[in-house]
Design a protein around this motif. Structure first.
Motif, short mmCIF file in Angstrom:
data_model
loop_
_atom_site.label_atom_id
_atom_site.label_comp_id
_atom_site.label_asym_id
_atom_site.label_seq_id
_atom_site.Cartn_x
_atom_site.Cartn_y
_atom_site.Cartn_z
N ALA B 24 40.19 4.79 0.63
CA ALA B 24 39.69 5.09 1.95
C ALA B 24 40.89 5.58 2.77
O ALA B 24 42.04 4.98 2.73
CB ALA B 24 39.22 3.63 2.50
N THR B 25 41.07 6.44 3.46
CA THR B 25 41.82 7.14 4.29
C THR B 25 41.94 7.01 5.63
O THR B 25 40.90 6.69 6.25
CB THR B 25 42.01 8.59 3.92
OG1 THR B 25 40.62 9.27 3.96
CG2 THR B 25 42.61 8.82 2.51
N PRO B 26 43.06 7.07 6.50
CA PRO B 26 43.11 6.60 7.90
C PRO B 26 42.60 7.81 8.77
O PRO B 26 42.35 8.92 8.41
CB PRO B 26 44.57 6.85 8.03
CG PRO B 26 45.24 6.70 6.85
CD PRO B 26 44.41 7.07 5.72
N GLY B 27 41.83 7.25 9.72
CA GLY B 27 41.34 8.45 10.75
C GLY B 27 39.82 8.47 10.28
O GLY B 27 39.22 9.55 10.67
N LYS B 28 39.41 7.82 8.93
CA LYS B 28 38.11 8.21 8.26
C LYS B 28 37.16 7.01 8.21
O LYS B 28 37.85 5.93 7.96
CB LYS B 28 38.27 8.98 6.89
CG LYS B 28 38.75 10.50 6.99
CD LYS B 28 38.61 11.05 5.90
CE LYS B 28 38.94 12.60 5.98
NZ LYS B 28 39.03 13.27 4.58
N ILE B 29 35.77 7.32 8.44
CA ILE B 29 35.10 6.24 7.81
C ILE B 29 34.50 6.31 6.46
O ILE B 29 33.96 7.27 6.21
CB ILE B 29 33.86 6.04 8.93
CG1 ILE B 29 34.38 5.78 10.28
CG2 ILE B 29 32.94 5.05 8.44
CD1 ILE B 29 33.16 5.84 11.27
N THR B 30 34.68 5.41 5.54
CA THR B 30 34.39 5.23 4.27
C THR B 30 33.15 4.21 4.23
O THR B 30 33.29 2.95 4.51
CB THR B 30 35.31 4.85 3.24
OG1 THR B 30 36.51 5.96 3.42
CG2 THR B 30 34.69 5.15 1.88
N ALA B 31 31.86 4.93 4.03
CA ALA B 31 30.77 3.80 3.80
C ALA B 31 30.59 3.42 2.41
O ALA B 31 30.76 4.24 1.57
CB ALA B 31 29.57 4.66 4.23
N VAL B 32 30.48 2.24 2.50
CA VAL B 32 30.13 1.63 1.00
C VAL B 32 28.69 1.26 0.95
O VAL B 32 28.09 0.30 2.04
CB VAL B 32 30.95 0.36 0.61
CG1 VAL B 32 30.54 -0.24 -0.53
CG2 VAL B 32 32.41 0.80 0.73
N LEU B 33 27.79 1.86 0.07
CA LEU B 33 26.24 1.76 0.33
C LEU B 33 25.85 1.01 -0.76
O LEU B 33 26.60 1.22 -1.91
CB LEU B 33 25.58 3.05 0.74
CG LEU B 33 26.17 3.85 1.73
CD1 LEU B 33 25.64 5.42 1.87
CD2 LEU B 33 25.83 3.20 3.12
N GLY B 34 24.44 0.88 -0.97
CA GLY B 34 24.01 0.29 -2.04
C GLY B 34 22.80 -1.03 -1.72
O GLY B 34 22.96 -1.46 -0.65
N VAL B 189 30.65 -1.25 5.09
CA VAL B 189 29.44 -1.78 4.24
C VAL B 189 28.08 -1.72 4.87
O VAL B 189 27.93 -2.43 6.07
CB VAL B 189 29.68 -3.05 3.77
CG1 VAL B 189 28.64 -3.76 3.05
CG2 VAL B 189 30.86 -2.79 2.55
N GLU B 190 27.18 -1.11 4.37
CA GLU B 190 25.66 -1.08 4.99
C GLU B 190 24.75 -1.04 4.15
O GLU B 190 24.85 -0.14 3.15
CB GLU B 190 25.90 0.20 6.24
CG GLU B 190 26.23 -0.05 7.61
CD GLU B 190 25.30 -1.25 8.18
OE1 GLU B 190 24.22 -1.40 7.70
OE2 GLU B 190 25.49 -1.55 9.36
N TYR B 229 16.92 6.89 -5.68
CA TYR B 229 17.03 5.74 -6.53
C TYR B 229 18.25 4.77 -6.12
O TYR B 229 18.01 3.60 -6.29
CB TYR B 229 17.32 6.19 -7.87
CG TYR B 229 16.33 7.17 -8.36
CD1 TYR B 229 15.22 6.39 -8.87
CD2 TYR B 229 16.56 8.54 -8.90
CE1 TYR B 229 14.08 7.47 -9.33
CE2 TYR B 229 15.34 9.36 -9.19
CZ TYR B 229 14.45 8.83 -9.63
OH TYR B 229 13.26 9.30 -9.99
N TYR B 230 18.93 5.00 -5.13
CA TYR B 230 20.01 3.99 -4.88
C TYR B 230 20.17 3.68 -3.28
O TYR B 230 20.46 2.56 -2.97
CB TYR B 230 21.35 4.60 -5.27
CG TYR B 230 21.63 4.63 -6.64
CD1 TYR B 230 21.51 3.40 -7.68
CD2 TYR B 230 21.58 5.96 -7.19
CE1 TYR B 230 21.42 3.50 -8.92
CE2 TYR B 230 22.10 5.92 -8.66
CZ TYR B 230 21.65 4.85 -9.49
OH TYR B 230 22.10 4.89 -10.84
N LEU B 231 19.59 4.71 -2.52
CA LEU B 231 19.78 4.36 -1.14
C LEU B 231 18.31 4.17 -0.42
O LEU B 231 18.41 3.68 0.86
CB LEU B 231 20.56 5.65 -0.50
CG LEU B 231 21.86 5.94 -0.78
CD1 LEU B 231 22.37 6.97 -0.47
CD2 LEU B 231 22.60 4.83 -0.93
#
Lengths: 298, 236
Positions: B24-34, B189-190, B229-231
């Protein structure tokens, strides 16, 4: 006015308050530990008694009364902190009965060690206040300079503890650690350190109760806190183990009840008064008078 | 920046995370889904040191977070808003905020005023006990309490849970603007993949503890199979 002050009713109020503030301090010390670590510290009274021995016997070596009081509190706080680190910390996360059993055993050990060092003979600690009751209009008022000192000291300590919890950074961290340890950790609060400090504070408050008791007519002996501890425990349960305000109120309620039972019934059944209050309160409000009835979400 | 490599976490016999790697990098949003039970919460708890991984490493910048206590990870600049928001109900709004700032070098009263400027409703409720706040207000408070310490990394666990769609949209906007203005590394996380993908730059999809896809949010959002299938994003 003076006839009212010297009435037996007012005398009993003074006597009940004097005893009640000691119970309040013991109850408060129990509540501080219960809130932060959910341990019922059965050795609370004995720990305070031991600290009082260490501190107050320095009078024999020429130390002044006030330095001895300060020393007793400091020794008590150190004792509390070390007890948490050494005896209690390894038991966190284990069944809740474990620390209770350990502290009951510790109570016996402390009283035995105290007897071995200082013998079981009661000693009198001379406080720098007269214990002779005042007279008004030729009649006795059950109030002495010492009892006034005892009540003022207890109230000052309670106010200091309340102010610490309410208004300081340390107090906020102590409350957060007790209410939501995991969230507190996520916010950078050193929760383990707060638990140790909680035990230190609690033991310090307990030591004040023991010093007051030892300085009065009761004297200092290895089991002198046993009865007071039981009454303080009942006071904490009556007020609600989660509530410092409840602890203080509970102590006063038990002190006054015992005094009135003693005066109007018989000294030998005085402790029964506290028990009756306890049973009655727990039947109506099982978590104590001052505990919020809403159970906390887990 | 957070770099997770080969991370595995077991709860007894249950493998909650299996060899998870992502950045996960600065200035960015990393979504963790599942879906539920995919291991999303466990991943955040491992980063914060609340669970101990069996294998793998977690780096904050160049520093390893292995065996670092949770409170010290927080002090290193990782703010974690846990599932259920972690607002302490028995404390007031202001006490919660103060608590958030205590462990940092921020000037507490200036920090609190800045958050009141950002979230005026919290200023109005500053003396209220948090037990009296609505879900949306609690989420705002949790965000403010995390941001007050000026963290480098923000971990958010299901922030939209229990919020009305309009409140969720507002919240997502707030997350994005905090991320951009503070150059924050945000891990979001969502379960609500749709809202999360709308503001995220990158996305990781977890299934039964393993990474099944990762890439830019746009790629993940465009992948029909992932959506179906996943989201759970394709309507039948």
């Amino acid at each position: 006015m003076s006839s009212f002050l010297t009435s037996s009713f007012m005398s009993n109020i003074f006597g009940g308050l004097a005893q009640g503030v000691i119970y309040s301090l013991v109850a408060l010390s129990l509540v501080i530990i219960w809130q932060s670590t959910h341990v019922l510290n059965f050795a609370q009274g004995a720990m305070a008694m031991f600290a009082t021995y260490v501190g107050m016997t320095q009078i024999d070596r020429g130390l002044s009364y006030w330095w001895c009081v300060i020393l007793s509190v400091v020794v008590g706080m150190a004792f509390g902190g070390i007890t948490e680190r050494v005896l209690i910390r390894p038991l966190y996360g284990k069944p809740e009965i474990n620390p209770i059993v350990v502290m009951v055993g510790f109570l016996g050990v402390i009283e035995a060690v105290t007897t071995a060092i200082w013998t079981s003979t009661s000693r009198n600690i001379a406080a720098p206040f007269s214990q002779i009751y005042f007279k008004a209009g030729g009649k006795l008022v059950l109030l002495s300079p010492f009892i006034i000192f005892q009540i003022i000291l207890a109230v000052v300590i309670m106010m200091l503890v309340a102010a610490l919890f309410r208004f300081t950074r340390l107090g906020l961290q102590l409350r957060a650690s007790a209410l939501a340890p995991e969230v507190a950790r996520l916010l950078g609060v050193r929760v383990n350190r707060m638990l140790t400090i909680g035990w230190m504070l609690s033991a310090g408050v307990g030591s004040i109760a023991a010093v007051i008791l030892a300085s009065g007519s009761f004297g200092l002996f290895p089991t002198n806190m046993d009865g007071v501890f039981v009454a303080g425990f009942i006071a904490a349960a009556v007020g609600g183990l989660d509530s410092p305000v409840g602890a203080i109120a509970g102590g006063l309620i038990i002190g006054l009840t015992e005094q009135f039972v003693l005066a109007y019934w018989s000294p030998s059944v005085a402790p029964l008064g506290g028990m009756i209050v306890l049973v009655a309160v727990l039947m109506i409000r099982p978590h104590g008078i001052f505990t919020r009835s809403v159970s906390r979400r887990v | 920046m957070i770099r997770v490599s080969d991370l595995s976490v077991n709860y007894g016999a249950i493998r909650a995370l299996r060899n998870v790697s992502f950045e996960a990098t600065p200035g960015k949003i990393t979504a963790v889904l599942g879906a539920n039970g995919a291991g999303k919460t466990t991943l955040l708890r491992a980063i914060s040191g609340l669970v101990t991984p069996q294998t793998g490493t977690i780096l904050l910048g160049e520093q390893s977070l292995a065996r670092v206590a949770t409170e010290n990870i927080a002090r290193m600049g990782v703010a974690h808003v846990p599932e259920g928001r972690g607002v302490i109900e028995e404390l007031t709004v202001e006490e919660n905020l103060r608590l958030g700032a205590l462990a940092s070098k921020v000037n507490i009263s200036e920090g609190i005023e800045a958050q009141y400027a950002q979230f005026p409703v919290l200023g109005d409720r500053r003396r209220k006990y948090c037990g009296t706040l609505s879900g949306g207000e609690r989420q705002m408070l949790a965000m403010a309490r995390a941001l007050i310490a000026r963290p480098k990394v923000l971990l958010l666990d299901e922030p939209s849970l229990g919020l009305a769609p309009q409140v969720t949209a507002e919240l997502m906007k707030t997350i994005l603007s905090a991320c951009e203005s503070e150059n924050l590394t945000v891990i979001l996380v969502e379960q609500n993949a749709k809202s999360a993908l709308r503001i995220s730059h990158d996305a990781v999809v977890l299934h039964l503890g393993a990474v099944v896809a990762s890439g830019s949010a746009a790629e993940v959002a465009a992948d029909e199979d992932l959506r179906r299938y996943y989201l759970g994003l394709v309507e039948e």
